[in-house]
Design an enzyme around this catalytic site. Structure first.
Site, PDB file in Angstrom:
ATOM      1  N   ARG A 245      54.128  94.048  35.834  1.00 60.76           N
ATOM      2  CA  ARG A 245      54.257  94.211  34.382  1.00 60.76           C
ATOM      3  C   ARG A 245      54.760  92.934  33.712  1.00 60.76           C
ATOM      4  O   ARG A 245      54.505  92.723  32.525  1.00 60.76           O
ATOM      5  CB  ARG A 245      55.231  95.347  34.075  1.00 60.76           C
ATOM      6  CG  ARG A 245      54.760  96.745  34.499  1.00 60.76           C
ATOM      7  CD  ARG A 245      55.685  97.784  33.895  1.00 60.76           C
ATOM      8  NE  ARG A 245      55.313  99.139  34.277  1.00 60.76           N
ATOM      9  CZ  ARG A 245      55.990  99.877  35.149  1.00 60.76           C
ATOM     10  NH1 ARG A 245      57.060  99.377  35.737  1.00 60.76           N
ATOM     11  NH2 ARG A 245      55.614 101.109  35.429  1.00 60.76           N
TER      12      ARG A 245
ATOM     13  N   LYS B 245      58.831 102.486  51.620  1.00 64.17           N
ATOM     14  CA  LYS B 245      59.640 103.690  51.536  1.00 64.17           C
ATOM     15  C   LYS B 245      60.402 103.681  50.211  1.00 64.17           C
ATOM     16  O   LYS B 245      60.557 102.602  49.607  1.00 64.17           O
ATOM     17  CB  LYS B 245      60.581 103.786  52.736  1.00 64.17           C
ATOM     18  CG  LYS B 245      61.862 102.959  52.638  1.00 64.17           C
ATOM     19  CD  LYS B 245      62.756 103.246  53.812  1.00 64.17           C
ATOM     20  CE  LYS B 245      64.092 102.581  53.678  1.00 64.17           C
ATOM     21  NZ  LYS B 245      64.991 103.174  52.724  1.00 64.17           N
TER      22      LYS B 245
ATOM     23  N   ASP C 116      58.002 100.396  57.582  1.00 63.54           N
ATOM     24  CA  ASP C 116      59.444 100.502  57.787  1.00 63.54           C
ATOM     25  C   ASP C 116      59.896  99.155  58.321  1.00 63.54           C
ATOM     26  O   ASP C 116      59.612  98.807  59.463  1.00 63.54           O
ATOM     27  CB  ASP C 116      59.759 101.621  58.794  1.00 63.54           C
ATOM     28  CG  ASP C 116      61.258 101.817  58.995  1.00 63.54           C
ATOM     29  OD1 ASP C 116      62.035 100.925  58.585  1.00 63.54           O
ATOM     30  OD2 ASP C 116      61.660 102.852  59.551  1.00 63.54           O
ATOM     31  N   HIS C 117      60.599  98.387  57.485  1.00 61.85           N
ATOM     32  CA  HIS C 117      60.895  97.002  57.866  1.00 61.85           C
ATOM     33  C   HIS C 117      61.762  96.898  59.114  1.00 61.85           C
ATOM     34  O   HIS C 117      61.800  95.854  59.759  1.00 61.85           O
ATOM     35  CB  HIS C 117      61.552  96.255  56.706  1.00 61.85           C
ATOM     36  CG  HIS C 117      62.952  96.686  56.396  1.00 61.85           C
ATOM     37  ND1 HIS C 117      63.245  97.674  55.489  1.00 61.85           N
ATOM     38  CD2 HIS C 117      64.141  96.268  56.898  1.00 61.85           C
ATOM     39  CE1 HIS C 117      64.552  97.842  55.430  1.00 61.85           C
ATOM     40  NE2 HIS C 117      65.127  97.005  56.267  1.00 61.85           N
TER      41      HIS C 117
ATOM     42  N   LYS D 175      61.747  94.088  63.415  1.00 68.20           N
ATOM     43  CA  LYS D 175      62.775  93.365  64.160  1.00 68.20           C
ATOM     44  C   LYS D 175      62.407  93.288  65.636  1.00 68.20           C
ATOM     45  O   LYS D 175      61.942  94.257  66.217  1.00 68.20           O
ATOM     46  CB  LYS D 175      64.136  94.037  63.966  1.00 68.20           C
ATOM     47  CG  LYS D 175      64.587  94.061  62.499  1.00 68.20           C
ATOM     48  CD  LYS D 175      65.935  94.702  62.342  1.00 68.20           C
ATOM     49  CE  LYS D 175      66.344  94.767  60.882  1.00 68.20           C
ATOM     50  NZ  LYS D 175      66.486  93.444  60.269  1.00 68.20           N
TER      51      LYS D 175
ATOM     52  N   GLU E 199      76.713  99.144  57.529  1.00 68.10           N
ATOM     53  CA  GLU E 199      76.675  98.036  56.580  1.00 68.10           C
ATOM     54  C   GLU E 199      78.057  97.817  55.986  1.00 68.10           C
ATOM     55  O   GLU E 199      78.801  98.782  55.751  1.00 68.10           O
ATOM     56  CB  GLU E 199      75.688  98.322  55.448  1.00 68.10           C
ATOM     57  CG  GLU E 199      74.242  98.468  55.877  1.00 68.10           C
ATOM     58  CD  GLU E 199      73.347  98.773  54.694  1.00 68.10           C
ATOM     59  OE1 GLU E 199      72.708  97.840  54.189  1.00 68.10           O
ATOM     60  OE2 GLU E 199      73.303  99.947  54.276  1.00 68.10           O
TER      61      GLU E 199
ATOM     62  N   ASP F  42      67.997 107.989  52.404  1.00 71.06           N
ATOM     63  CA  ASP F  42      67.663 106.572  52.428  1.00 71.06           C
ATOM     64  C   ASP F  42      67.404 106.062  53.840  1.00 71.06           C
ATOM     65  O   ASP F  42      66.540 105.206  54.042  1.00 71.06           O
ATOM     66  CB  ASP F  42      68.803 105.767  51.791  1.00 71.06           C
ATOM     67  CG  ASP F  42      68.442 104.310  51.572  1.00 71.06           C
ATOM     68  OD1 ASP F  42      67.322 104.039  51.115  1.00 71.06           O
ATOM     69  OD2 ASP F  42      69.276 103.449  51.878  1.00 71.06           O
TER      70      ASP F  42
ATOM     71  N   HIS G   4      64.319 104.947  59.032  1.00 69.77           N
ATOM     72  CA  HIS G   4      64.875 104.046  60.039  1.00 69.77           C
ATOM     73  C   HIS G   4      65.400 104.777  61.269  1.00 69.77           C
ATOM     74  O   HIS G   4      65.043 104.462  62.413  1.00 69.77           O
ATOM     75  CB  HIS G   4      66.026 103.226  59.442  1.00 69.77           C
ATOM     76  CG  HIS G   4      65.638 102.381  58.287  1.00 69.77           C
ATOM     77  ND1 HIS G   4      64.366 101.875  58.107  1.00 69.77           N
ATOM     78  CD2 HIS G   4      66.352 101.914  57.225  1.00 69.77           C
ATOM     79  CE1 HIS G   4      64.327 101.150  57.005  1.00 69.77           C
ATOM     80  NE2 HIS G   4      65.519 101.169  56.459  1.00 69.77           N
TER      81      HIS G   4
ATOM     82  N   LYS H 135      77.722 102.842  54.298  1.00 70.03           N
ATOM     83  CA  LYS H 135      78.029 101.616  53.568  1.00 70.03           C
ATOM     84  C   LYS H 135      79.535 101.384  53.532  1.00 70.03           C
ATOM     85  O   LYS H 135      80.329 102.311  53.675  1.00 70.03           O
ATOM     86  CB  LYS H 135      77.470 101.696  52.149  1.00 70.03           C
ATOM     87  CG  LYS H 135      75.942 101.722  52.124  1.00 70.03           C
ATOM     88  CD  LYS H 135      75.397 101.566  50.730  1.00 70.03           C
ATOM     89  CE  LYS H 135      73.872 101.462  50.740  1.00 70.03           C
ATOM     90  NZ  LYS H 135      73.411 100.240  51.430  1.00 70.03           N
TER      91      LYS H 135
END
Length: 529
Positions: A80, A189, A218-219, A223, A257, A276, A281, A381
């Site tokens: 956009r 995702k 899925d990043h 890895k 994290e 999430d 994951h 987190k």
């Protein structure tokens, strides 16, 4: 039999050649076995967003530097943001090439090669005319770069735009595959927010596309350590025979994290830690750890076994959620020497929010290999440190032999596959402590990727983008895998929706979560690593 000097020289030369063939190149891929990707144009929807700027464009730079992109290649950004082509190229140069300017391997020619292949189309995703403009742009680029009509669409947009974008592409003939032209779609995702919405999204997309066109990304699977799980398990005969209920006491999977929600407050407060992380994951890590050996490494053979493992995970009944699922929300406090606010005080967060920032769960997998072996998972987190790992704890050795010695307590063997921040594998076992008495102490055998293989800057997306361009879907989720993950999570969501937490916030930054997370293992006679 003696070997002459000529034969020795020939053998040495052959060994050097073989080592050179196995040497890793700049991107971590082996050469020359890995082929260059197919000619194609990559269209990135949401090209002005953080994901594209910080991750996707640098990943294409890395692929180009590794000589894995063809000369017949181009990238089109669609967003956009009212940018022209030069502004888009400037943004890309600042975020892609200059990011690597301090790296010894930085190559300005590679950067120029990528930038020269960038185009941009500005427009609203609901505007059919802008997609006609995109069609004209793709046609012109096909002629210029000889990309043969192969298009890879990366939907780096909010999920509510997935169907809209595919409909627009379908309406102007840009989604249809032909025998000599492929059209593939990478979808980020979250893929739905519960089982019902995931099924609905799958249904809508599959009405316009074939399953082999959809690459649900899925990043985490980009890895190296995650990819190495299959190699580690199935190429080493010493581990797979003990990879079952006879030898394994339990499995722990941690994705922790230190960061908070950062600038994702408006998104995260609607989702929470469970949605999430767990269906995507965490379930991918469980499936790779628990799956049976596939008949081959072809995409569907691997994903068939992953799907079977996920379908075997026992969903928690409502009463089991109360004792096998823990949720938490962090308070304010000190983390790494810095004061951090409570979750409810973060920007764009409801000050009365009951969204969880921590989850710990206990599951069983109902099949022959894993019957009776608990899988404990936790993610959150503002925890004590950033770490992602899979820990296989084996059963304790019988104590009969050591009952009349000082070594009355034996530490169980533990195999740990570390995913981040370090990529490593560690095996703990017992050894005699030097001295006149028989004492046993734990020692580790450690393998670190950085020590054995050349390290390189990586965004984690290089392998996934490359696989999509060559049509290898092994590391991407299939529709049944997505739905299986949500089927496991749904009962927990239902109970938590009906019973609001009374104790939030219930853990301090810098801790490992609420006390109930420790009780989850303690009542089984176990403890978190």
């Amino acid at each position: 039999m003696e070997i002459g000097s000529a034969q020795l020289l020939k053998a040495a030369q052959s060994a050097v050649i073989n080592l050179q063939r196995l040497e890793l190149n700049d991107s971590g891929f082996t050469t020359p076995e890995v082929r260059v990707a197919d000619p194609c144009i990559v269209v990135v929807f949401g090209a002005s967003g953080d994901l594209a700027r910080r991750t996707l464009l640098p990943a294409f730079y890395n692929l180009a530097q590794a000589h894995l992109l063809p000369e017949e290649f181009a990238i089109v950004g669609f967003a956009r943001s009212l940018l022209n082509q030069e502004q888009f190229r400037l943004m890309a140069r600042e975020n892609t090439c200059l990011k690597y300017g301090m790296d010894d391997d930085y190559d300005s020619k590679v950067c120029d090669w990528v930038i020269d292949r960038l185009s941009y189309v500005a427009g609203d995703y609901h505007d059919a005319d802008r997609f006609l403009q995109l069609k004209e742009t793709l046609s012109a680029l096909d002629q210029k770069w000889h990309t043969r009509g192969n298009y890879l669409y990366y939907l780096a947009t909010p999920p509510d735009l997935f169907v809209t974008i595919v409909k627009q592409l379908n309406a102007c003939g840009l989604a249809r595959q032909e025998e000599d032209k492929w059209r593939r779609f990478i979808v980020e995702k979250p893929f739905g927010n519960d089982l019902r919405s995931a099924k609905n999204l799958n249904q809508q997309l599959l009405e316009m596309l074939n399953e082999n066109q959809l690459y649900r990304i899925d990043h985490y699977l980009g890895k190296e350590t995650v990819q190495n799980i299959l190699v580690f398990r199935f190429s080493n005969s010493i581990f797979e025979p003990v990879w079952d209920r006879r030898y394994v006491d339990h499995v722990q999977i941690t994705v922790a994290e230190t960061l908070g929600v950062e600038n994702r407050g408006d998104y995260y407060d609607k989702v929470g830690a469970l949605r999430d992380m767990v269906p995507s994951h965490m379930m991918q890590l469980i499936s790779l750890t628990a799956m049976e050996p596939p008949v081959s490494f072809h995409a569907d053979a691997v994903r068939d076994e992953q799907a079977k493992a996920l379908h075997a995970v026992q969903a928690l009944a409502a009463e089991e959620v109360l004792v096998s699922a823990v949720r938490g929300q962090h308070d304010e406090g000190i983390l790494e020497g810095q004061h951090v606010p409570a979750y409810r005080s973060e920007p764009k967060i409801d000050p009365h929010s009951n969204t969880e920032t921590f989850v710990a769960l206990k599951f069983f997998i109902d099949n022959w290999r894993w019957a009776g072996v608990p899988f404990y998972i936790r993610t959150g987190k503002r925890l004590a440190r950033r770490v992602s790992e899979i820990a296989i704890q084996f059963r304790q050795a019988p104590l009969v032999l050591f009952r009349d010695t000082p070594a009355k307590e034996l530490m169980p063997n533990t195999l740990v596959m570390s995913i981040q921040p370090e990529e490593a594998i560690s095996l703990r076992f017992g050894a005699k402590v030097p001295g006149p008495k028989l004492r046993v102490g734990p020692v580790n055998m450690d393998f670190h990727y950085a020590d054995y293989f050349r390290s390189q800057l990586s965004t984690g997306y290089e392998r996934l983008l490359y696989d999509c361009m060559v049509g290898d879907a092994t590391l991407f989720q299939r529709a049944d895998m997505v739905e299986a993950g949500w089927a496991i999570v749904d009962p927990i969501l239902d109970v938590w929706k009906a019973l609001h937490p009374r104790s939030f916030p219930n853990y301090s930054p810098g801790s490992w979560g609420p006390p109930e997370a420790f009780d989850l293992l303690r009542k089984d006679g176990r403890e978190w690593r």
